[in-house]
Design a protein around this motif. Structure first.
Motif, PDB file in Angstrom:
ATOM      1  N   ARG A 367     -13.442   6.850  -7.489  1.00 27.17           N
ATOM      2  CA  ARG A 367     -12.893   8.062  -8.555  1.00 27.17           C
ATOM      3  C   ARG A 367     -13.720   8.855  -9.268  1.00 27.17           C
ATOM      4  N   ALA A 368     -14.894   8.295  -9.724  1.00 27.76           N
ATOM      5  CA  ALA A 368     -15.980   8.959 -10.342  1.00 27.76           C
ATOM      6  C   ALA A 368     -16.790  10.072  -9.446  1.00 27.76           C
ATOM      7  N   LYS A 369     -17.042   9.686  -8.102  1.00 27.42           N
ATOM      8  CA  LYS A 369     -17.451  10.311  -7.200  1.00 27.42           C
ATOM      9  C   LYS A 369     -16.666  11.525  -6.801  1.00 27.42           C
ATOM     10  N   ALA A 370     -15.178  11.281  -6.657  1.00 24.69           N
ATOM     11  CA  ALA A 370     -14.225  12.256  -6.311  1.00 24.69           C
ATOM     12  C   ALA A 370     -14.309  13.441  -7.391  1.00 24.69           C
ATOM     13  N   CYS A 371     -14.409  13.078  -8.630  1.00 24.61           N
ATOM     14  CA  CYS A 371     -14.341  13.877  -9.741  1.00 24.61           C
ATOM     15  C   CYS A 371     -15.736  14.567  -9.749  1.00 24.61           C
ATOM     16  N   GLN A 372     -16.828  14.189  -9.618  1.00 29.95           N
ATOM     17  CA  GLN A 372     -18.034  14.747  -9.484  1.00 29.95           C
ATOM     18  C   GLN A 372     -18.040  15.748  -8.555  1.00 29.95           C
ATOM     19  N   GLN A 373     -17.452  15.555  -7.255  1.00 30.12           N
ATOM     20  CA  GLN A 373     -17.371  16.402  -6.010  1.00 30.12           C
ATOM     21  C   GLN A 373     -16.512  17.983  -6.394  1.00 30.12           C
ATOM     22  N   ARG A 374     -15.388  17.340  -7.028  1.00 31.06           N
ATOM     23  CA  ARG A 374     -14.730  18.668  -7.300  1.00 31.06           C
ATOM     24  C   ARG A 374     -15.294  19.465  -8.387  1.00 31.06           C
ATOM     25  N   LEU A 375     -15.964  18.645  -9.464  1.00 29.05           N
ATOM     26  CA  LEU A 375     -16.687  19.687 -10.489  1.00 29.05           C
ATOM     27  C   LEU A 375     -17.793  20.267  -9.937  1.00 29.05           C
ATOM     28  N   TRP A 407     -17.940   3.244 -14.152  1.00 30.76           N
ATOM     29  CA  TRP A 407     -18.552   4.319 -13.577  1.00 30.76           C
ATOM     30  C   TRP A 407     -18.097   5.631 -14.476  1.00 30.76           C
ATOM     31  N   ALA A 408     -18.941   6.365 -14.875  1.00 27.75           N
ATOM     32  CA  ALA A 408     -18.465   7.882 -15.494  1.00 27.75           C
ATOM     33  C   ALA A 408     -19.064   9.123 -14.842  1.00 27.75           C
ATOM     34  N   VAL A 409     -18.565  10.097 -15.212  1.00 26.62           N
ATOM     35  CA  VAL A 409     -18.979  11.280 -14.674  1.00 26.62           C
ATOM     36  C   VAL A 409     -19.814  11.892 -15.826  1.00 26.62           C
ATOM     37  N   ALA A 410     -21.099  12.150 -15.668  1.00 26.10           N
ATOM     38  CA  ALA A 410     -21.919  12.497 -16.872  1.00 26.10           C
ATOM     39  C   ALA A 410     -22.299  13.834 -16.596  1.00 26.10           C
ATOM     40  N   LEU A 411     -21.987  14.645 -17.792  1.00 27.11           N
ATOM     41  CA  LEU A 411     -22.152  15.843 -17.848  1.00 27.11           C
ATOM     42  C   LEU A 411     -23.272  16.547 -18.901  1.00 27.11           C
ATOM     43  N   ARG A 412     -24.081  17.539 -18.275  1.00 25.14           N
ATOM     44  CA  ARG A 412     -24.788  18.269 -19.161  1.00 25.14           C
ATOM     45  C   ARG A 412     -25.095  19.810 -19.193  1.00 25.14           C
ATOM     46  N   PRO A 413     -24.245  20.274 -20.093  1.00 19.25           N
ATOM     47  CA  PRO A 413     -23.950  21.725 -19.770  1.00 19.25           C
ATOM     48  C   PRO A 413     -24.939  22.585 -20.041  1.00 19.25           C
ATOM     49  N   ALA A 414     -25.125  23.476 -19.419  1.00 23.31           N
ATOM     50  CA  ALA A 414     -26.509  24.561 -19.470  1.00 23.31           C
ATOM     51  C   ALA A 414     -26.155  25.729 -20.346  1.00 23.31           C
ATOM     52  N   VAL A 415     -24.842  26.005 -20.726  1.00 20.67           N
ATOM     53  CA  VAL A 415     -24.677  27.261 -21.405  1.00 20.67           C
ATOM     54  C   VAL A 415     -23.890  26.958 -22.831  1.00 20.67           C
ATOM     55  N   MET A 416     -24.148  25.687 -23.190  1.00 24.18           N
ATOM     56  CA  MET A 416     -23.600  25.344 -24.400  1.00 24.18           C
ATOM     57  C   MET A 416     -24.026  23.920 -24.988  1.00 24.18           C
ATOM     58  N   THR A 417     -24.000  23.277 -26.037  1.00 21.14           N
ATOM     59  CA  THR A 417     -24.683  22.181 -26.468  1.00 21.14           C
ATOM     60  C   THR A 417     -23.682  21.161 -26.020  1.00 21.14           C
TER      61      THR A 417
END
Length: 479
Positions: A367-375, A407-417
């Protein structure tokens, strides 16, 4: 004329704002009384901000009315909102604890839209007991002689103590004088019930001889309390439930156990530590057993009281019982949950709390990989998206030392903190709640359903696109 005075003159009056709403038709679904109420609040906030020197440059009529429309929309939203739980905490107290299966929501709908036999015996045509709808089920499932359900476990403990030990002594180990969320403290509950607390043993070690030595002619109960959301480790010892029951029998003193979360299924098969089930606790001979309905049981908020008929009947007759009784909605949801437990396999599959605990790590990773692919397909340069291994928790005060591999989706935004991202997602049309760790925003997929992935994508995309286009506009009166 100075800039503050000019900005103050730009503030429209209430009638101007209402006329603008009527012309645009944007807020036709909001009652007029609420439009007036929100307008007065917003215009006064705007006035105060201008006087403080805030938003002077943007204080024109158009921006004020646009900001007012946005404020009305937010204010008019229901206060109790759906959120996406990406924290990995399954029984999350702040997010409503256990989710209900569809059979329970169907039962709630039936109870809400129709008259029911809440307190009417269909066999005799006379007044019946609301507790009869679940008492037989509880006894069948647990082996208890009798049962009663009240509105939460704190009420269950209070009611039992007030009935059986008012103005009498109750012996408790010092290591079990706990406080849990919401300032629920065992000593305070005992004081409110009228029971007289007798502490025995030490914080880390209590022996059977300590209980024996604390019993007097004024002792009404021996009380055992589940330590819920904390553990004492190291040089420790405590008296087991069966041992305490044997002592109680020899001294003719009943034993009560507050199980806290309470569970009908042995969760050790899913990799968690072995905890006594409700059935095992009842079988040990406990006089009274109390636990919550909305934690490991996976049902609605309720406090369940099981045990020997002689004690349960006394508790039922306590006038305080009416003040803490459950309504038809709790009964409907609880009965539907209990019926699922008649087939343990069905319960694990259908009750969301158990299904999330039992979900295989590989399923969560997929499910985490499916979310990663969509994002990843939509985020481009807005945000990095990875899949990382994390630990989930049961939550709700249950099994505080137990991690569940996840397992988690890990996000590091480039346009905000990271913290701006967390705040913005909390304010999405469907709020998305995650956790911040190691400069990453994590969405643990153990507590996210497949049908919620689209909501995550929508919330993230909206947040990051706005941030990439520049700072989101803040209107006067909006903080």
């Amino acid at each position: 004329m100075d800039s503050v005075s000019r900005s103050l003159r730009m503030i429209p009056n209430v009638n101007e704002c209402l006329h603008s709403f009527i012309e645009s038709g944007d807020l036709d679904d909001v009652p007029l009384s609420r439009l007036k109420y929100c307008t007065r609040i917003y215009l006064e906030k705007t006035r105060q901000e201008i006087l403080r020197g805030d938003h002077i440059s943007s204080s024109d009529r158009t921006s004020i009315i646009d900001g007012l429309k946005a404020f009305v929309r937010r204010y008019h939203r229901p206060r109790l909102e759906r959120v996406v739980n990406g924290t990995g905490v399954i029984v999350h107290t702040n997010l409503g604890r256990s989710l209900l299966p569809s059979s329970s929501t169907d039962a709630l709908l039936l109870a809400g839209q129709n008259y029911t036999n809440l307190e009417f015996d269909l066999e005799t045509g006379k007044r019946g007991s609301r507790y009869a709808h679940v008492e037989d089920l509880l006894c069948e499932l647990t082996g208890a002689e009798a049962a009663l359900v009240v509105n939460n476990n704190a009420a269950a403990v209070l009611l039992a103590l007030e009935t059986l030990a008012k103005n009498k002594e109750v012996v408790v180990s010092r290591g079990q004088l706990i406080e849990i969320g919401g300032s629920f403290r065992i000593p305070d509950i005992m004081k409110r019930s009228g029971a007289l607390l007798v502490e025995t043993g030490t914080t880390n070690r209590t022996r059977i001889e300590d209980y024996r030595g604390a019993v007097t002619n004024e002792t009404a109960l021996l009380l055992r309390v589940h330590c819920s959301n904390y553990r004492i480790i190291g040089f420790t010892s405590e008296v087991s439930g069966p041992e305490l029951v044997q002592l109680g029998k020899s001294l003719a003193v009943p034993v009560m156990e507050d199980l806290g979360s309470g569970c009908f299924i042995d969760l050790s098969r899913f990799g968690l530590a072995k905890e006594p089930t409700v059935q095992e606790t009842v079988a040990s001979g406990m006089g009274i057993v109390t636990f919550s309905g909305d934690k490991l049981l996976g049902g609605p908020q309720a406090g369940l009281i099981l045990g020997k008929r002689i004690y349960i009947e006394q508790i039922k007759k306590n006038p305080l019982n009416r003040a803490v009784r459950i309504d038809k909605f709790t009964l409907a949801a609880l009965e539907s949950i209990l019926r699922l437990y008649l087939d343990e396999t069905l319960a694990v599959r259908e009750i969301p709390t158990l299904a999330m605990i039992a979900s295989p790590e590989q399923s969560v990773r997929e499910r985490a990989k499916a979310c990663q692919q969509r994002l990843a397909a939509k985020m481009k340069d807005l945000c990095s998206v990875d899949v990382v291994q994390v630990d989930s928790r049961v939550g709700g005060g249950a099994m505080p030392e137990q991690n569940i591999p996840s397992w988690a989706v890990a996000l590091r935004p480039a346009v905000m903190t990271i913290h701006q991202l967390e705040k913005s997602l909390r304010r999405s049309s469907v709020p998305v709640i995650g956790r911040v760790e190691n400069d990453l925003f994590l969405l643990d997929m153990r507590t996210v359903r497949d049908d919620e992935l689209a909501l995550i994508v929508e919330g993230l995309l909206g947040t990051l696109v706005v941030a990439a286009g520049g700072e989101q506009k803040t209107y006067p009166g909006e903080k």
